[in-house]
Scaffold this motif. Structure first.
Motif, short mmCIF file in Angstrom:
data_model
loop_
_atom_site.label_atom_id
_atom_site.label_comp_id
_atom_site.label_asym_id
_atom_site.label_seq_id
_atom_site.Cartn_x
_atom_site.Cartn_y
_atom_site.Cartn_z
N TRP A 17 -12.22 7.64 4.07
CA TRP A 17 -10.79 7.40 4.16
C TRP A 17 -10.35 7.28 5.62
O TRP A 17 -9.59 6.38 5.97
N TRP A 18 -10.82 8.20 6.49
CA TRP A 18 -10.45 8.13 7.89
C TRP A 18 -10.95 6.85 8.55
O TRP A 18 -10.29 6.25 9.39
N TRP A 19 -12.15 6.42 8.17
CA TRP A 19 -12.69 5.16 8.70
C TRP A 19 -11.77 4.01 8.34
O TRP A 19 -11.44 3.16 9.19
N ALA A 20 -11.31 3.95 7.09
CA ALA A 20 -10.43 2.86 6.64
C ALA A 20 -9.09 2.92 7.36
O ALA A 20 -8.57 1.88 7.79
N VAL A 21 -8.52 4.11 7.50
CA VAL A 21 -7.22 4.23 8.16
C VAL A 21 -7.33 3.85 9.63
O VAL A 21 -6.48 3.10 10.16
N LEU A 22 -8.35 4.34 10.33
CA LEU A 22 -8.51 4.01 11.74
C LEU A 22 -8.80 2.52 11.93
O LEU A 22 -8.32 1.90 12.89
N ARG A 23 -9.56 1.94 11.04
CA ARG A 23 -9.85 0.51 11.14
C ARG A 23 -8.57 -0.31 10.95
O ARG A 23 -8.35 -1.30 11.64
N LEU A 24 -7.73 0.12 10.00
CA LEU A 24 -6.45 -0.57 9.80
C LEU A 24 -5.53 -0.39 11.00
O LEU A 24 -4.79 -1.31 11.37
N ALA A 25 -5.56 0.77 11.63
CA ALA A 25 -4.66 1.05 12.75
C ALA A 25 -5.14 0.41 14.06
O ALA A 25 -4.32 -0.09 14.84
N GLU A 29 -6.79 -6.94 12.56
CA GLU A 29 -7.23 -8.31 12.34
C GLU A 29 -8.62 -8.38 11.70
O GLU A 29 -8.98 -9.36 11.08
N HIS A 30 -9.40 -7.30 11.83
CA HIS A 30 -10.74 -7.26 11.23
C HIS A 30 -10.78 -6.47 9.92
O HIS A 30 -11.80 -6.48 9.24
N ALA A 31 -9.72 -5.77 9.61
CA ALA A 31 -9.68 -4.98 8.38
C ALA A 31 -9.38 -5.90 7.20
O ALA A 31 -8.70 -6.91 7.32
N ILE A 34 -10.56 -4.15 1.23
CA ILE A 34 -11.25 -2.90 0.87
C ILE A 34 -10.71 -1.73 1.69
O ILE A 34 -10.44 -0.66 1.15
N GLU A 35 -10.54 -1.95 3.00
CA GLU A 35 -10.00 -0.88 3.83
C GLU A 35 -8.59 -0.51 3.40
O GLU A 35 -8.22 0.67 3.34
N GLY A 36 -7.78 -1.50 3.07
CA GLY A 36 -6.43 -1.23 2.61
C GLY A 36 -6.42 -0.48 1.29
O GLY A 36 -5.62 0.44 1.10
N ALA A 37 -7.31 -0.85 0.39
CA ALA A 37 -7.38 -0.16 -0.91
C ALA A 37 -7.84 1.28 -0.76
O ALA A 37 -7.32 2.18 -1.40
#
Length: 87
Positions: A17-25, A29-31, A34-37
């Protein structure tokens, strides 16, 4: 041993979850979807009332019993004891 069965998957899912949130933040542009979900799903899980659990024991419910104590002169009174006599 039972704690390890719960702790390791919880840490793995928390890390995901933290990986997805940090990638979105940090790199939106690369997220992707899947990261959003994953981020939205983890946030949605945090809203669940985990403190609510089914009762394990059945107890009869207590009912309130109200008693009226008579005044010194034998009458029942009409209000709280601190108001009686001040009316």
């Amino acid at each position: 041993m039972a704690r390890r069965r719960i702790l390791l998957p919880a840490l793995a899912l928390g890390g995901l979850w933290w990986w997805a949130v940090l990638r979105l933040a940090l790199a939106p542009e690369h997220a992707g979807v899947i990261e959003g979900a994953v981020a939205a799903g983890g946030w949605g899980l945090s809203l669940l009332p985990v403190h609510a659990a089914a009762r394990t024991s059945v107890r009869p419910e207590r009912k309130a019993v109200v008693t009226v104590a008579p005044d010194g002169d034998g009458s029942q009174g009409t209000g709280p004891s601190w108001q009686r006599g001040h009316q």
